[in-house]
Design an enzyme around this catalytic site. Structure first.
Site, PDB file in Angstrom:
ATOM      1  N   GLY A   1       0.837  -1.199   0.000  1.00 51.74           N
ATOM      2  CA  GLY A   1       0.000   0.000   0.000  1.00 51.74           C
ATOM      3  C   GLY A   1       0.865   1.240   0.000  1.00 51.74           C
TER       4      GLY A   1
ATOM      5  N   GLN B   1       3.031   9.965   1.236  1.00 57.35           N
ATOM      6  CA  GLN B   1       4.319   9.260   1.220  1.00 57.35           C
ATOM      7  C   GLN B   1       5.160   9.580  -0.017  1.00 57.35           C
ATOM      8  OE1 GLN B   1       2.443   5.216   2.125  1.00 57.35           O
ATOM      9  NE2 GLN B   1       4.426   5.109   3.145  1.00 57.35           N
TER      10      GLN B   1
ATOM     11  N   CYS C   1       6.225   0.069   7.303  1.00 55.41           N
ATOM     12  CA  CYS C   1       5.816   1.197   6.461  1.00 55.41           C
ATOM     13  C   CYS C   1       6.998   1.606   5.591  1.00 55.41           C
ATOM     14  CB  CYS C   1       5.397   2.361   7.361  1.00 55.41           C
ATOM     15  SG  CYS C   1       4.907   3.831   6.458  1.00 55.41           S
ATOM     16  N   LEU C   2       6.738   1.864   4.312  1.00 52.62           N
ATOM     17  CA  LEU C   2       7.822   2.265   3.397  1.00 52.62           C
ATOM     18  C   LEU C   2       8.461   3.581   3.850  1.00 52.62           C
ATOM     19  CD1 LEU C   2       6.189   1.440  -0.069  1.00 52.62           C
ATOM     20  CD2 LEU C   2       7.908   0.105   1.168  1.00 52.62           C
TER      21      LEU C   2
ATOM     22  N   HIS D   1      -4.147   1.275   7.554  1.00 50.62           N
ATOM     23  CA  HIS D   1      -2.819   1.897   7.627  1.00 50.62           C
ATOM     24  C   HIS D   1      -2.720   3.062   6.642  1.00 50.62           C
ATOM     25  CE1 HIS D   1       1.778   1.441   7.842  1.00 50.62           C
ATOM     26  NE2 HIS D   1       1.595   2.252   6.811  1.00 50.62           N
ATOM     27  N   GLU D   2      -3.182   2.833   5.410  1.00 46.37           N
ATOM     28  CA  GLU D   2      -3.060   3.877   4.375  1.00 46.37           C
ATOM     29  C   GLU D   2      -4.008   5.042   4.651  1.00 46.37           C
ATOM     30  OE1 GLU D   2      -0.485   3.654   2.726  1.00 46.37           O
ATOM     31  OE2 GLU D   2      -0.123   1.520   3.042  1.00 46.37           O
TER      32      GLU D   2
ATOM     33  N   HIS E   1      -2.598   7.383   7.069  1.00 44.85           N
ATOM     34  CA  HIS E   1      -1.611   8.307   6.476  1.00 44.85           C
ATOM     35  C   HIS E   1      -2.277   9.614   6.033  1.00 44.85           C
ATOM     36  CE1 HIS E   1       2.346   6.458   6.242  1.00 44.85           C
ATOM     37  NE2 HIS E   1       1.865   5.339   5.749  1.00 44.85           N
TER      38      HIS E   1
HETATM   39 ZN    ZN Z   1       2.803   3.535   5.780  1.00 39.95          ZN
END
Ligand code: ZN
Length: 152
Positions: A46, A51, A88-89, A130-131, A134
């Protein structure tokens, strides 16, 4: 198509409340495609627009159910809970145990601006939560019960 550089924790854009999308444009659809390419290139499941440095309410998710490109997603129902490891990226090298709803319903617009409702459970539900966090400037480390560095 282009791969974005993923911004990391400490960048203020990750803490902003992202702006609602009011108009579907070619540029927005291009953004959705570039975000998908960026997610796949990073082996992610995701990615949210903040991000890649853009304060917009847009996410892409592929947790094994195929690619979802979602505009203005919101959770309209949540049931039960699940706990699992999450990363998380934007926070490389860290994982945490996070409690999430087990099953959710998400309302969003698809890439053509059509309103859709998605029912999700397990990993798919976790990634969506999670997304969507963000988009409100929330990171998994804010919610994690236990945080550890990935060894290796
Ligand atoms: Zn993330």
């Amino acid at each position: 198509m282009a791969v974005f550089k993923v911004v990391e924790i400490g960048d203020p854009v990750l803490r902003e409340k992202a702006k609602k999308i009011t108009k579907i444009t070619d540029a927005l659809q291009q953004l959705l495609d570039d975000m998908a390419e960026t997610m796949y290139a990073a082996n992610g499941v995701g990615l949210a627009a903040p991000q890649v440095g853009l304060s917009k309410r847009v996410i892409v998710v592929d947790a094994g159910e195929g690619l979802y490109q979602l505009i203005n997603p919101e959770i309209i129902e949540a049931r039960g809970n699940q706990m699992d490891r999450e990363g998380c990226l934007s926070i490389p090298g860290i994982w945490g145990e996070v409690i999430r709803a087990a099953e959710i319903k998400v309302r969003a617009q698809n890439r053509d601006g059509k309103t859709i409702v998605i029912e999700a459970a397990e990993l798919f539900a976790r990634v969506l939560q999670h997304e969507i966090d963000h988009l409100d400037g929330i990171l998994f480390v804010d919610k994690a019960l236990k945080i550890a560095r990935i060894e290796g």
